[in-house]
Design an enzyme around this catalytic site. Structure first.
Site, PDB file in Angstrom:
ATOM      1  N   CYS A  18       7.715  -2.850   2.881  1.00  0.00           N
ATOM      2  CA  CYS A  18       6.559  -2.791   1.978  1.00  0.00           C
ATOM      3  C   CYS A  18       5.575  -1.678   2.345  1.00  0.00           C
ATOM      4  O   CYS A  18       5.032  -1.659   3.449  1.00  0.00           O
ATOM      5  CB  CYS A  18       5.845  -4.142   2.006  1.00  0.00           C
ATOM      6  SG  CYS A  18       4.335  -4.182   1.021  1.00  0.00           S
ATOM      7  N   TYR A  66       6.419   2.356  -8.682  1.00  0.00           N
ATOM      8  CA  TYR A  66       6.816   1.019  -9.141  1.00  0.00           C
ATOM      9  C   TYR A  66       6.804   0.944 -10.666  1.00  0.00           C
ATOM     10  O   TYR A  66       7.631   0.260 -11.270  1.00  0.00           O
ATOM     11  CB  TYR A  66       5.886  -0.041  -8.547  1.00  0.00           C
ATOM     12  CG  TYR A  66       6.189  -0.341  -7.100  1.00  0.00           C
ATOM     13  CD1 TYR A  66       7.040  -1.381  -6.742  1.00  0.00           C
ATOM     14  CD2 TYR A  66       5.639   0.422  -6.081  1.00  0.00           C
ATOM     15  CE1 TYR A  66       7.342  -1.652  -5.419  1.00  0.00           C
ATOM     16  CE2 TYR A  66       5.928   0.175  -4.753  1.00  0.00           C
ATOM     17  CZ  TYR A  66       6.783  -0.862  -4.430  1.00  0.00           C
ATOM     18  OH  TYR A  66       7.087  -1.115  -3.110  1.00  0.00           O
TER      19      TYR A  66
END
Length: 397
Positions: A115, A255
């Site tokens: 992440c 994203y």
């Protein structure tokens, strides 16, 4: 990085025995004999049904339609979108309390190595020298998408390399269990990073930028490097201006490309992403860091996306217009930050790639992890680079 639901389970394993076709001379009908060769039984079955030709058009159409429906269903859980198919990132639910005296708290940091948002907190924690005061537990994405804790199966030859671990603060099996320990429980997204109050069994914060601001300025009494300020008052305005550009277009922009559920949404996101990268590359041709000669929180936030760009986003998220290594200044800037003491040890490239290619089933159903790009290896990133010559004290950035 949001968690996914248990919708993404594994398929039932197929037997390794395979089929060979023999003609029974008495009945003139094909019979199937299983063998121990490495042939796939599914391949054998398809050859029996339609030989070397392609599957019937109706079958292809049916499978395609079924997969499309299933894909949209899975993506709706993995990456919520608006009616046009544009990815909309859910907001963090726990913000840092500004009045709390954090130096008196027993803090514990939960992160996941893939992440980029969690990576921010690891970097600032390391640069400020907070490793002893803020211990860390490292979760790994499970097959069902939830963050889980486990002993690392990867042999570690360097004690500085971060690898998945057990939950050192609560002994839980998943991060969701940790969130549920708080008073009243919790039914929201069990995301990383998450800063935990061990004594009170309460979430302090799960917003990455709040955590790095907290590490930068509110724990100086216990930091080994209290003199480092990654958000000095004189640059605060410029840092905020850069973050307002970088977050929507680059950090979240990759994203928005990868999780787009319509062509229109993808085209909009990818054009904005690469326009911003071109602008940044041009800017960094004159300045060592975003705000001149000083590393700031804005640089940390940009770095964690850039270090993943050629590893993951260029391929898996369809950010294919250019690789980061094709941007001379951006790639050099990334190298420069990577070579700052303690930063490289926060980057586990194999864990990053495993986390994306192995977990995001809707984007990579085969879970095949590509080879690490040559420009993203530790050896290449560690080569000397003379960006110090761009340091212009007091310049307008």
């Amino acid at each position: 990085m949001s968690t996914t639901s248990s919708l993404f389970g594994s398929a039932i394993p197929l037997p390794r025995a395979t089929a060979k076709t023999k003609i029974n001379p008495r009945h003139h009908l094909p019979t199937i004999k299983m063998s121990n060769s490495n042939s796939n039984p599914i391949t054998t079955l398809t050859k029996l049904l339609w030989g070397r030709s392609l599957p019937p058009q109706l079958l292809v159409s049916t499978v395609r339609t079924t997969w499309s429906v299933a894909w949209h269903l899975m993506m709706s859980q993995l990456a919520p979108s608006d009616p046009t198919g544009r990815y909309t990132r859910p907001a963090s639910q726990f913000k840092t309390p500004t009045s709390l005296n954090l130096t008196n708290q027993n803090l514990h940091l939960y992160i996941g190595l893939p992440c980029p948002w969690a990576h921010r907190t690891l970097i600032v924690r390391a640069l400020k020298g907070l490793e002893e005061f803020v211990p860390v537990s490292i979760a790994a994405p499970g097959i069902d998408g939830y963050w889980e804790f486990r002993d690392s199966t990867v042999p570690v030859h360097d004690n500085d390399i971060l690898v998945p671990s057990l939950d050192k603060a609560n002994g839980c099996k998943t991060l969701k269990e940790v969130y549920n320990l708080r008073r009243g429980g919790y039914n929201g997204r069990s995301s990383v990073p998450m800063l935990w109050n061990v004594n009170k069994k309460e979430v302090v914060c799960n917003e990455s930028y709040d955590i790095i601001e907290l590490f930068n300025s509110r724990l100086n009494d216990v930091a080994r490097n209290p003199g480092l300020d990654l958000s000095p008052p004189s640059l605060k305005k410029k840092i905020d201006e850069w973050n307002q550009i970088i977050y929507p277009s680059v950090n979240n922009g990759v994203y928005r490309c990868g999780f787009a559920q319509s062509q229109e949404a993808y085209d909009s996101a990818v054009n904005e992403l690469f326009s911003t990268l071109e602008m940044l590359d041009d800017h960094l041709g004159s300045f060592r860091f975003l705000c001149g000669d000083t590393l700031t929180l804005a640089d940390v936030c940009l770095f964690t996306t850039l270090i993943r760009f050629d590893l993951v986003y260029n391929v898996l998220f369809k950010c294919t217009k250019k690789k980061l290594i094709e941007y001379q200044n951006l790639h050099g800037y990334m190298q420069d930050i990577y070579q700052i003491p303690k930063v490289a040890t926060t980057c586990n490239f194999e864990a990053i790639m495993d986390g994306y290619y192995g977990t995001l089933f809707p984007l990579n159903p085969g879970s095949i992890r590509p080879v690490i790009p040559s420009g993203s290896t530790h050896e290449v990133l560690s080569k000397p680079i003379n960006r110090e010559s761009l340091s212009l004290v007091g310049s307008n950035c």
